[in-house]
Design a protein around this motif. Sequence first.
Motif, PDB file in Angstrom:
ATOM      1  N   ALA A  33      12.169   0.683 -16.761  1.00 31.18           N
ATOM      2  CA  ALA A  33      11.801  -0.554 -17.466  1.00 31.18           C
ATOM      3  C   ALA A  33      10.320  -0.864 -17.270  1.00 31.18           C
ATOM      4  O   ALA A  33       9.648  -1.346 -18.191  1.00 31.18           O
ATOM      5  N   LYS A  34       9.801  -0.593 -16.088  1.00 21.73           N
ATOM      6  CA  LYS A  34       8.380  -0.830 -15.835  1.00 21.73           C
ATOM      7  C   LYS A  34       7.516   0.125 -16.649  1.00 21.73           C
ATOM      8  O   LYS A  34       6.443  -0.253 -17.116  1.00 21.73           O
ATOM      9  N   LEU A  48       4.425   2.538 -10.114  1.00 19.60           N
ATOM     10  CA  LEU A  48       5.298   1.453 -10.566  1.00 19.60           C
ATOM     11  C   LEU A  48       6.569   1.352  -9.728  1.00 19.60           C
ATOM     12  O   LEU A  48       7.145   0.271  -9.594  1.00 19.60           O
ATOM     13  N   ALA A  49       7.031   2.471  -9.165  1.00 24.04           N
ATOM     14  CA  ALA A  49       8.217   2.428  -8.304  1.00 24.04           C
ATOM     15  C   ALA A  49       7.951   1.631  -7.035  1.00 24.04           C
ATOM     16  O   ALA A  49       8.868   1.047  -6.463  1.00 24.04           O
ATOM     17  N   LYS A  50       6.699   1.570  -6.612  1.00 22.79           N
ATOM     18  CA  LYS A  50       6.325   0.818  -5.411  1.00 22.79           C
ATOM     19  C   LYS A  50       6.110  -0.666  -5.696  1.00 22.79           C
ATOM     20  O   LYS A  50       6.044  -1.464  -4.773  1.00 22.79           O
ATOM     21  N   GLU A  51       5.994  -1.021  -6.962  1.00 28.59           N
ATOM     22  CA  GLU A  51       5.787  -2.420  -7.339  1.00 28.59           C
ATOM     23  C   GLU A  51       7.076  -3.211  -7.139  1.00 28.59           C
ATOM     24  O   GLU A  51       8.171  -2.706  -7.387  1.00 28.59           O
ATOM     25  N   PRO A  52       6.965  -4.472  -6.711  1.00 31.99           N
ATOM     26  CA  PRO A  52       8.180  -5.290  -6.576  1.00 31.99           C
ATOM     27  C   PRO A  52       8.786  -5.563  -7.945  1.00 31.99           C
ATOM     28  O   PRO A  52       8.076  -5.562  -8.956  1.00 31.99           O
ATOM     29  N   PRO A  53      10.095  -5.792  -7.987  1.00 32.09           N
ATOM     30  CA  PRO A  53      10.743  -6.060  -9.277  1.00 32.09           C
ATOM     31  C   PRO A  53      10.153  -7.318  -9.919  1.00 32.09           C
ATOM     32  O   PRO A  53       9.787  -8.263  -9.239  1.00 32.09           O
TER      33      PRO A  53
END
Length: 186
Positions: A42-43, A174-179
Amino acid sequence: MLPDRSSISPRRSLLVLGLVLCAGLAGCQVRPLYSEAGGTRAKLTSVGFADATNRIEQVVRNELIFLASGGAGEPLNPAYDVTLKVSSEASNVLDDDGLAEAGIPVPGRVQLTGSYTVTRTSDGQVLRRGQHSSVSLIDVSRQSFAKVRAIRDAENRAARELAEFIRADIAIVLAKEPPQQPVWQK
């Protein structure tokens, strides 16, 4: 005093080994990069790409848009922005002009170098700056149109590979970014 080896049964040692393995695997935090739990997919669909300044940048940009959105195109209000600079260099592998004059294709290579910056649009914070290269090999003919076409085809192949590298880097960031938290309106 240590117990005698003959007093430890194989069944007991297997049980201890199994418990140690279970404890080790319980602390494992590995998960697929594109898993739905992390929301990476989604990101990726919320990434916008800056306009290209030359043909090869446009090819890489188009490929990145397709890879990030799955063919749906760019979002209207991207949460992340990617700026991209791509350069291309074509060269002969051999420095023997005698081969080209004899009508034998000369081996060559096309190298694309792409640098990019991933920025969060909400606060302008740069999340990652990176650079990747991709090489595609060609046979350079004496015929000028064939030479130009071979270089263009090699650039297109290298652009697809470069886009894959950059997309993987963006997905890791982006996987490291918070939801993303939903915004509630009254």
